[in-house]
Design an enzyme around this catalytic site. Structure first.
Site, PDB file in Angstrom:
ATOM      1  N   ALA A  88     -16.181  75.432 -35.602  1.00 41.45           N
ATOM      2  CA  ALA A  88     -17.164  76.497 -35.800  1.00 41.45           C
ATOM      3  C   ALA A  88     -16.496  77.748 -36.352  1.00 41.45           C
ATOM      4  CB  ALA A  88     -17.862  76.821 -34.474  1.00 41.45           C
ATOM      5  N   SER A  89     -17.297  78.582 -36.996  1.00 43.73           N
ATOM      6  CA  SER A  89     -16.808  79.836 -37.568  1.00 43.73           C
ATOM      7  C   SER A  89     -15.614  79.539 -38.486  1.00 43.73           C
ATOM      8  CB  SER A  89     -16.454  80.829 -36.459  1.00 43.73           C
ATOM      9  OG  SER A  89     -16.226  82.123 -36.976  1.00 43.73           O
ATOM     10  N   GLY A  90     -14.427  80.072 -38.185  1.00 38.07           N
ATOM     11  CA  GLY A  90     -13.267  79.783 -39.017  1.00 38.07           C
ATOM     12  C   GLY A  90     -12.950  78.300 -39.088  1.00 38.07           C
ATOM     13  N   TYR A  93     -15.098  77.250 -41.751  1.00 38.08           N
ATOM     14  CA  TYR A  93     -14.636  77.897 -42.987  1.00 38.08           C
ATOM     15  C   TYR A  93     -13.554  77.052 -43.655  1.00 38.08           C
ATOM     16  CZ  TYR A  93     -13.488  82.069 -45.866  1.00 38.08           C
ATOM     17  OH  TYR A  93     -13.295  82.957 -46.896  1.00 38.08           O
TER      18      TYR A  93
END
Length: 217
Positions: A88-90, A93
């Site tokens: 999740a998130s980074g 990314y």
């Protein structure tokens, strides 16, 4: 096939394991970028599997890893992501630009969003009798000082930085997953999804674990 691990919070510098007194693993961008570059240069390596089990972390470190993944792909070697318990998130990314993404049905993924903040120790310092004097050059040089809160101009600047990073994050997802800006926005805004739901929304390609990703690679 080279298997590169992104395990724990994504940070700048080197990766680290929990210490003697506990803690958590850190996925250091310098370590991971170096491993990806080695895989890119190694003629015996024909593909890379990026095993991601991370809740995210530094946007700058995530961008460094994303660029290293792009460089591996540009060299002609596919990069297949295998998501563990959380990407999740980074963690998403660094995965967004992969050739293919595999997730478990229950993988926590997405969280396409950005936030920032800082500790404010002004009252604490007053209580224990510590006086802080700043000597800076530049209007926002002490943006991250903990000895006082942001003023109005600093808060505005931080908001602009967060928005810029969010826009870049969405762009990475859109290009990597071949989604329009409108489609990305529908699954972004910091929300998280199960791997099964993420597949329905186009954020991952298929359901499976590390072995399936290796087989795909």
């Amino acid at each position: 096939i080279a298997v590169v691990y992104v395990t724990g919070a994504i940070v700048s510098g080197e990766s680290s394991e929990p210490g003697l007194l506990g803690g958590s693993s850190m996925a250091g961008a310098d370590t991971i970028v170096r491993q990806l570059n080695d895989a890119k240069e190694d003629k015996s390596v024909k593909a890379v599997v990026l095993r991601v089990d991370s809740p995210g972390g530094s946007a700058f470190a995530s961008e460094d890893i994303w660029r290293a993944v792009e460089n591996v792909k540009k060299s002609g070697k596919p990069v297949v992501v295998s998501m563990g318990g959380v990407a999740a998130s980074g963690g998403y990314y660094v995965s967004a630009g992969a050739t293919a993404i595999y997730a478990e049905p229950t993988t926590i993924t997405g969280s396409i969003g950005v936030y920032s903040g800082k500790f404010n120790t002004e009252k604490l310092f007053e209580t224990i009798g510590i006086q802080v004097e700043e000597e800076t050059r530049g209007r926002h040089a002490s943006l991250y000082t903990t000895s006082r809160p942001w003023d109005e101009m600093e808060r505005k600047k931080m908001g602009e930085m967060v928005e810029d990073t969010y826009d870049r994050f969405k762009d990475r997802v859109g290009v990597g997953r071949k989604l329009s800006a409108e489609e990305v926005e529908k699954v972004a805004r910091g929300r998280v999804w199960s791997g099964e739901k993420a597949k329905e929304m186009g954020l991952v390609d298929d359901l499976g674990g590390l072995f399936e990703a290796i087989e795909r690679a």
